[in-house]
Design a protein around this motif. Sequence first.
Motif, mmCIF file in Angstrom:
data_model
loop_
_atom_site.group_PDB
_atom_site.id
_atom_site.type_symbol
_atom_site.label_atom_id
_atom_site.label_comp_id
_atom_site.label_asym_id
_atom_site.label_seq_id
_atom_site.Cartn_x
_atom_site.Cartn_y
_atom_site.Cartn_z
ATOM 1 N N GLY A 44 0.789 -1.226 0.000
ATOM 2 C CA GLY A 44 0.000 0.000 0.000
ATOM 3 C C GLY A 44 0.821 1.275 0.000
ATOM 4 N N ARG B 216 2.184 6.253 2.139
ATOM 5 C CA ARG B 216 1.630 4.922 2.393
ATOM 6 C C ARG B 216 0.131 5.054 2.681
ATOM 7 N NH1 ARG B 216 3.543 -0.056 4.159
ATOM 8 N NH2 ARG B 216 5.641 0.790 4.375
ATOM 9 N N ARG C 148 -4.873 1.494 5.900
ATOM 10 C CA ARG C 148 -6.173 0.822 5.892
ATOM 11 C C ARG C 148 -6.888 0.896 7.230
ATOM 12 N NH1 ARG C 148 -6.334 -4.112 5.471
ATOM 13 N NH2 ARG C 148 -8.377 -4.353 4.544
ATOM 14 N N LEU D 135 -9.593 -1.176 -1.975
ATOM 15 C CA LEU D 135 -9.295 0.256 -1.907
ATOM 16 C C LEU D 135 -9.763 0.930 -3.193
ATOM 17 C CD1 LEU D 135 -5.668 -0.070 -0.553
ATOM 18 C CD2 LEU D 135 -7.504 1.061 0.685
ATOM 19 N N LEU E 251 -5.120 -5.379 -2.445
ATOM 20 C CA LEU E 251 -3.744 -5.729 -2.137
ATOM 21 C C LEU E 251 -3.636 -7.234 -1.913
ATOM 22 C CD1 LEU E 251 -2.856 -2.877 0.385
ATOM 23 C CD2 LEU E 251 -2.377 -2.949 -2.063
ATOM 24 N N ARG F 12 -2.230 -7.531 3.161
ATOM 25 C CA ARG F 12 -3.366 -6.914 3.839
ATOM 26 C C ARG F 12 -3.496 -7.410 5.277
ATOM 27 N NH1 ARG F 12 -8.192 -8.257 1.987
ATOM 28 N NH2 ARG F 12 -7.573 -9.900 0.537
#
Length: 217
Positions: free
Chosen positions: A29, A109, A112, A134, A202, A207
């Motif tokens: 990410g 970055r 999440r 995302l 991802l 993740r």
Amino acid sequence: ALCLALAALLGGCLVPERYSARIKIERDGSYRAYAEGTAAHPEAWRNMHALNAEARAGKLKPEELAKAKVEALAPLFKDLETLRTDKRFDTLTSIGDGRVRFSVSGLWRMNRNLLVFNELKTPLAYAVGADGTLRIRVKDAVAGPGARALGLSTEGTLNVSLAEGVEVLEHNAQKAPSSHLGAYRWSIGPGSTEQPYLKIRLPEAERTRMPKGRGAP
């Protein structure tokens, strides 16, 4: 102003005019953004636009015009002093009439932990879906209110590439790559109105390393 995605990169005080931008999104990410091109400083550009009109009308003597140009460009040079302390800038040069040539890059970055993220000083805004996907929007890639208020068009090219394993579920790119080695491509013109976006997933291993909080900061 942009950021250039661009506005973020340009410190919020420059309006992108012509640009080329690249973004690389990694498996975790994180992403790096790079942009180069020309941009206008709103206050200095307006000052010079008015001053040039007076000069064409013969209202100023040569010595008055020279002094007025220094005063008109003063806001630009003041802001350039501040921006040049930012090590993300490789090039930042005045090219006349309240405009600059720039090249700039940075590393960010995506977090999440946040369901929705739209921080001013980052190139990407994004929302996290219930399934962990995302939805990413490249901010200010098309002409924004700042450019329109100045009567400027924004033209540019944007390439977004992704590390192997990052899955693209949706996008509005004009050209998609045939493999992970390529890039999603957008050509931005005066008539462009839709911000570039991608919906991605991802890799599961990446993740699951990220905590899944539910709140905004």
